[in-house]
Design a protein around this motif. Structure first.
Motif, PDB file in Angstrom:
ATOM      1  N   ASP A 175       0.848  -1.189   0.000  1.00 22.78           N
ATOM      2  CA  ASP A 175       0.000   0.000   0.000  1.00 22.78           C
ATOM      3  C   ASP A 175       0.890   1.248   0.000  1.00 22.78           C
ATOM      4  O   ASP A 175       1.334   1.696   1.047  1.00 22.78           O
ATOM      5  CB  ASP A 175      -0.863  -0.083   1.270  1.00 22.78           C
ATOM      6  CG  ASP A 175      -1.736   1.134   1.468  1.00 22.78           C
ATOM      7  OD1 ASP A 175      -1.764   1.998   0.584  1.00 22.78           O
ATOM      8  OD2 ASP A 175      -2.389   1.204   2.529  1.00 22.78           O
ATOM      9  N   HIS A 343       6.570  -2.447   4.339  1.00 18.54           N
ATOM     10  CA  HIS A 343       6.468  -3.905   4.298  1.00 18.54           C
ATOM     11  C   HIS A 343       7.628  -4.442   3.466  1.00 18.54           C
ATOM     12  O   HIS A 343       7.420  -5.093   2.459  1.00 18.54           O
ATOM     13  CB  HIS A 343       5.164  -4.349   3.660  1.00 18.54           C
ATOM     14  CG  HIS A 343       3.933  -3.861   4.369  1.00 18.54           C
ATOM     15  ND1 HIS A 343       3.617  -4.209   5.682  1.00 18.54           N
ATOM     16  CD2 HIS A 343       2.923  -3.063   3.965  1.00 18.54           C
ATOM     17  CE1 HIS A 343       2.480  -3.653   6.035  1.00 18.54           C
ATOM     18  NE2 HIS A 343       2.028  -2.930   5.026  1.00 18.54           N
ATOM     19  N   ASN A 421       3.719  -9.255   4.034  1.00 19.98           N
ATOM     20  CA  ASN A 421       2.427  -8.707   4.446  1.00 19.98           C
ATOM     21  C   ASN A 421       1.340  -9.114   3.465  1.00 19.98           C
ATOM     22  O   ASN A 421       1.575  -9.155   2.253  1.00 19.98           O
ATOM     23  CB  ASN A 421       2.517  -7.178   4.494  1.00 19.98           C
ATOM     24  CG  ASN A 421       1.283  -6.537   5.091  1.00 19.98           C
ATOM     25  OD1 ASN A 421       0.894  -6.884   6.211  1.00 19.98           O
ATOM     26  ND2 ASN A 421       0.669  -5.614   4.360  1.00 19.98           N
ATOM     27  N   GLU A 422       0.204  -9.418   3.957  1.00 18.69           N
ATOM     28  CA  GLU A 422      -1.019  -9.581   3.181  1.00 18.69           C
ATOM     29  C   GLU A 422      -0.796 -10.342   1.873  1.00 18.69           C
ATOM     30  O   GLU A 422      -1.027  -9.831   0.784  1.00 18.69           O
ATOM     31  CB  GLU A 422      -1.644  -8.201   2.904  1.00 18.69           C
ATOM     32  CG  GLU A 422      -1.970  -7.514   4.226  1.00 18.69           C
ATOM     33  CD  GLU A 422      -2.778  -6.237   4.107  1.00 18.69           C
ATOM     34  OE1 GLU A 422      -3.725  -6.048   4.859  1.00 18.69           O
ATOM     35  OE2 GLU A 422      -2.420  -5.413   3.238  1.00 18.69           O
ATOM     36  N   GLU A 493      -0.630  -4.465  13.238  1.00 22.61           N
ATOM     37  CA  GLU A 493      -1.213  -3.177  12.875  1.00 22.61           C
ATOM     38  C   GLU A 493      -2.446  -2.963  13.744  1.00 22.61           C
ATOM     39  O   GLU A 493      -3.218  -3.887  13.971  1.00 22.61           O
ATOM     40  CB  GLU A 493      -1.633  -3.145  11.391  1.00 22.61           C
ATOM     41  CG  GLU A 493      -0.455  -3.185  10.444  1.00 22.61           C
ATOM     42  CD  GLU A 493      -0.844  -3.209   8.968  1.00 22.61           C
ATOM     43  OE1 GLU A 493      -1.890  -2.658   8.593  1.00 22.61           O
ATOM     44  OE2 GLU A 493      -0.081  -3.823   8.193  1.00 22.61           O
ATOM     45  N   HIS A 496      -5.508   2.645  13.335  1.00 24.76           N
ATOM     46  CA  HIS A 496      -5.267   3.262  12.029  1.00 24.76           C
ATOM     47  C   HIS A 496      -5.263   4.788  12.178  1.00 24.76           C
ATOM     48  O   HIS A 496      -6.290   5.404  12.455  1.00 24.76           O
ATOM     49  CB  HIS A 496      -6.381   2.818  11.079  1.00 24.76           C
ATOM     50  CG  HIS A 496      -6.046   2.956   9.653  1.00 24.76           C
ATOM     51  ND1 HIS A 496      -6.637   3.909   8.855  1.00 24.76           N
ATOM     52  CD2 HIS A 496      -5.171   2.289   8.881  1.00 24.76           C
ATOM     53  CE1 HIS A 496      -6.146   3.795   7.634  1.00 24.76           C
ATOM     54  NE2 HIS A 496      -5.258   2.821   7.618  1.00 24.76           N
TER      55      HIS A 496
END
Ligand code: GAL
Ligand code: MG
Length: 993
Positions: A175, A343, A421-422, A493, A496
């Protein structure tokens, strides 16, 4: 490409190794940073490798070309920026050709020359003197090439062709703004022919005997060098020396000084071969998990973490040592002790700084395949594992994991490897975990993606050392502890930090402190990644985000979600986090014996080493004295009672503010910096300010009957001494308040429930709009007047109802005017709709813009809300309306002050007081209207109105972190079915009394 190795820069000799602090000054280090010739091509098909003067421009390396005027910027979060067609990428693949001439001073043909790139996005080809040298990818990895045979003495030419996309793009879907180019340092190392190539350093500790062990393993050499070693302690005294025989040695240090993030003691090791010296900073420490508790040196540790991207408003991905140091300094000031390198791995300098200044680093591999969840028709989360579980990608994943671990395996600050990540879970990550464990059995392994593992598959989680989650709610976390967990819990995380936020940090901290197995959490994220795009006509910086470059796809302002602004000014959210993590806390008070119990919240260090405590006593917000608490010693996690020297407390609101100030310049702390505070409100049952009585006091001689005329054009006109009020019966509100010739108010007041949605309101906002909260219509059903000896009350029944939707509120409001001009407003509001909760409930007053100065007694000095007020404390504060505005890059609700008892807003000749008798109020004062803050999408577009908007709120809903996190906790939602609100308004001349 040369095999991957530990990162180091060789020295010429021991003397240089001990003295030289900056690699740029090392003799064997030849930087190729600086000016290069550059040509940009829209497509790989157009590339011409020849240099033609007129077609090239200069570019600075390191840089990303989008920030140098080429190509365009694109911000996308989850969605891939290119068609999903792995391993292919678009034919029109933008490219940058970089050319530089260089002259290696002291070029020596007995030496080897190794060319290093520390980061290039996304992939690149290299030529030296037009010989093809090689290719590499993985943007955040170090690539090293032996270029010896291509070099000659004198001028050499290096050419690098960088491509914007490659098959690696499918694995680098983090991101972020998607940028390209040589974004980290480039250099050539001159290497001795006989040398060490790679080595590993591991440490262990006998905590009982206080002995440290350093295990040195030489993993790869050239031409079998003899190796001598020298070990220096933190004071630079040589404590051990000898030879490393058979590529292995164990060094034993008696009375060892351990490394930990609060006291990062480093030893210095020199490994000397015939014509080279390698220097390593060693932190002796051990990391382990005992009984589900994360420990460093057998001491339980709490991670007060933050996710850190490389981001700079003018340079994009490029961060200099100074930039990194600034971030680390701000983190230290904010009591942050841990960083997740979100990341991807950082540049080596970052880790060295973390070793030196003490941070626990979770170092993450450059892997994210998040975009697969966006594929058509495959089901969002159901498709998460498509790359993770496809063996065809095993090599890619392993390669990326290796490239993240091998170079940094000797860095003491790294306590945990994260596999990326992800990217879902499956076969490739199971293999990756095994590989990581083998490469480094001394550190912990993390991968949050395991949470998304296919429940129908037989998954192997054995190599994962922690349970990791992102953005769970408080209830979800509580469930983990209620059910019992078999590994420590980490939130990689949470909170936010987008826009006005994060709220609700306290609840997370409570759980972290209450559960030993809860190792800690990482706020998402450190910095707003906006791009500086010049300035507007008023000279205000323009910060751009997704969509501002017309790019497709884009994710708007989701990249503006940090604890600091792009230029590193602190958000209030960072101050909030700082105080949540204060190093020492007041945990109990004894009001009989005037004592407080303090607890050292540090894990490793006597807090008395760092912090000095002063406490200030306030009466109704005015300081009456300032004193110090002598700590002497307060060991980690120790709690002790301390006497307060306070006697004869006044019969007022007494508060005591404890300030925790840095004692001396150490690490990145500056003496005098306030690391945090606690406030206690002395429980003496006094809720009213002394000034309240004075301000509302009605003098006997002022008591007289109030005149009014009803029903002139639907108005009630009230005259009262030299006051004149006009009350509009159609809206149930005053439209004019005037004294003599002075108009205090000459716009209608109005009820409001709207707040300019914060980023954390981005979901609930839709419900608010659906329910019509943004366009309410007032309907007054009844107005009655009650006369008293010295007052007159206008009582109205009204309702607020949006067009074509049902009623939101029924309101009963009484405005009582006293003979001295004072007004008391009493409101009962009944919420009709079950859902959604209200943004706020308050009365808005539009004042002349000249109302600029204000002072209040309430929570300050910073913006605060129900669930975001830990950087503020109760007190009396002076401010200005323009300073109340917190200038979030995307405009939104900001600047509220809650728990107020008194507010005075003034211009040169008038003062308006808002006073509460027993129930506190919140307020906003701004030159920007709610509509302006709602409609504008960038702060540089905001236009001040020719007014001061004062909103006196019963309450606002909390802030939360629902931009990405859980819904706002119920207790912070303004959802009462019956609201009972009252306040006084007093109008007086400003003759400075
Ligand atoms: C997380 C992700 C981060 C960032 C964040 C939203 O899911 O790991 O990289 O995208 O959401 O700001
Ligand atoms: Mg993502």
């Amino acid at each position: 490409m040369l095999p991957r190795r530990s990162y180091y820069i060789p020295f010429e000799n021991c003397d240089e190794a001990l003295k030289c602090k900056d690699r740029n000054n090392q003799i064997r280090f030849n930087s190729l940073n600086g000016n290069w010739s550059f040509r940009y091509f829209n497509s790989l098909d157009e590339v011409e490798l020849e240099y033609k003067d007129e077609l090239f421009n200069n570019i600075n390396v390191p840089s990303v070309w989008q920030m140098e005027g080429y190509d365009y910027n694109q911000y996308t979060n989850v969605k891939y920026p290119i068609p999903f067609n792995p391993p292919f990428v678009p034919k029109d693949n933008p490219c940058g050709l970089y050319i530089k001439e260089f002259n290696l001073e002291n070029f020596c043909d007995k030496r080897d020359y190794h060319l290093n790139f520390e980061g290039v996005d996304s992939c690149f080809y290299i030529w030296i003197n037009d010989y093809f040298v090689g290719y590499s990818q993985i943007s955040h990895s170090i690539s090293e090439f032996d270029i010896t045979k291509y070099l000659s003495s004198g001028i050499n030419v290096i050419k690098v062709l960088v491509l914007k996309w490659c098959d690696g793009t499918y694995f680098e879907d983090q991101d972020k703004f998607r940028m390209s180019g040589i974004f980290r340092d480039v250099y050539i190392l001159e290497r001795a022919n006989q040398r060490i190539n790679d080595y590993s350093i591991k440490t262990n500790v006998d905590l009982v005997k206080n002995i440290g062990y350093i295990y040195i393993d030489i993993l790869d050499t050239k031409n079998k060098p003899d190796i001598k070693y020298y070990l220096f302690n933190d004071n630079n005294d040589m404590i051990l020396s000898g030879n490393i025989i058979d590529d292995k040695i164990m060094l034993k240090i008696e009375d060892v000084q351990l490394w930990n993030p609060e006291d990062p003691k480093l030893y210095t090791l020199l490994m000397e071969t015939k014509a080279e010296v390698i220097k390593e900073k060693i932190g002796v420490r051990v990391i382990n998990i005992e009984d589900k508790v994360l420990k460093i040196n057998s001491i339980p540790v709490k991670l007060k973490g933050v996710n850190h991207h490389d981001s700079h408003p003018k340079k994009g991905y490029v961060m200099s040592r100074e930039d990194m140091l600034l971030d680390l300094k701000l983190m230290k000031e904010s009591n942050i002790n841990s960083i997740r390198t979100a990341h991807y791995p950082k540049s080596p300098i970052f880790y060295e700084l973390c070793d030196e200044y003490g941070f626990l680093v979770m170092s993450e591999a450059d892997i994210e395949t998040h975009g697969v969840v966006e594929l058509y028709g495959l089901g969002y989360l159901e498709n998460y594992n498509m790359i993770a579980d496809d063996p065809i990608y095993e090599k890619v994943i392993i390669d990326r994991i290796e490239s993240s671990i091998i170079p940094f395996k000797n860095r003491p600050s790294i306590f945990m490897w994260s596999l990326g990540n992800e990217s879902g879970y499956g076969y490739n990550f199971e293999k990756g975990l095994k590989c990581a464990r083998k490469l480094d059995p001394t550190r912990l392994l993390h991968y949050e993606g395991a949470y998304y593992a296919d429940k129908n598959r037989k998954n192997d989680f054995t190599e994962l050392d922690v349970i990791s989650r992102m953005y769970p709610s408080i209830d979800e976390i509580q469930e983990y502890f209620d059910k019992g967990i078999d590994k420590p819990l980490i939130l990689c995380e949470y909170a936010h930090a987008m826009g006005n936020g994060p709220g609700g940090l306290k609840e997370y901290d409570d759980l972290i402190q209450a559960n030993e197995e809860f190792a800690g959490a990482y706020v998402w994220e450190w910095c707003d990644h906006s791009i500086y795009n010049g300035s507007n006509k008023d000279g205000k910086s323009i910060y751009a985000y997704g969509g501002d470059f017309g790019e497709y796809p884009n994710d708007g302002n989701f990249c503006v979600d940090g604890l600091v602004y792009p230029d590193r000014r602190k958000h209030i959210g960072l101050l909030e986090y700082q105080n949540i993590n204060r190093p020492i806390r007041v945990i109990e008070i004894d009001t009989v014996n005037n004592k407080v119990k303090l607890k050292n919240m540090l894990d490793f260090r006597d807090v008395n080493d760092i912090v000095q405590i002063t406490y200030k006593l306030f009466s109704d917000g005015d300081m009456i004295c300032k004193k110090e608490i002598k700590l002497d010693t307060l060991k980690p996690k120790e709690e002790k009672w301390y006497d307060l020297s306070i006697q004869d407390l006044p019969k007022t609101i007494v508060t005591i503010l404890f300030e925790y100030t840095v004692k001396l310049d150490i690490l990145l702390y500056k003496k005098g910096f306030v690391l945090g505070y606690d406030q206690i409100i002395w429980p003496n049952n006094i809720e009213k300010l002394k000034s309240f009585k004075q301000l509302i006091n009605i003098d006997e001689k002022e008591k007289f009957k109030i005149n009014y005329i009803d029903n002139i054009e639907n108005n009630i006109q009230i005259t009262n001494g030299d006051f004149k009020y006009i009350y509009d019966k159609r809206i149930g509100m005053f439209t004019l308040i005037e004294k003599g010739n002075k108009k205090f108010i000459n716009h209608p007041l109005n009820f409001t429930i709207w707040r300019p949605p914060t980023d954390n309101d981005r979901k609930i906002k839709n419900d608010w709009i659906e329910a019509g909260f943004d366009k309410l219509d007032v309907r007054v059903n009844e107005v009655t007047i009650e006369e008293d000896i010295n007052s007159l009350a206008i009582i109205s029944r009204l309702s607020l109802t949006p067009i074509y939707r049902q009623k939101v509120l029924d309101i009963l409001v009484e405005w009582r005017i006293f003979s001295n001009g004072l007004i008391n407003c009493r409101i009962k509001a009944y919420k009709k709709l079950d859902k959604p909760f209200l943004p706020r409930f308050g009365v808005e007053i539009k004042l002349d813009k000249s109302y600029e100065d204000l002072s209040y007694f309430g929570l300050g000095p910073y913006e605060n809300y129900q669930d975001k007020h830990y950087s503020s404390y109760l007190g009396r504060f002076d401010s200005k309306v323009s300073e109340m505005h917190e200038d979030y890059i995307r405009p939104q609700e900001n600047g509220s002050r809650s728990c107020c008892k008194e507010l005075c807003i003034k211009n040169d000749n008038s003062k308006i007081y808002v006073l509460s008798e027993n129930k506190d109020f919140s307020f906003n004062a701004s030159h920007f209207s709610k509509e302006e803050l709602t409609d504008k999408t960038h702060n540089y577009e905001l236009e001040e109105s020719n007014a001061t908007f004062l909103i006196i709120d019963y309450k606002q809903s909390g802030i939360g972190s629902n931009s990405c996190g859980p819904v706002l906790e119920e207790k912070y939602q303004l959802n009462e079915s019956e609201i009972d609100f009252s306040f006084y308004l007093k109008f007086s001349e400003n003759n400075n009394n």
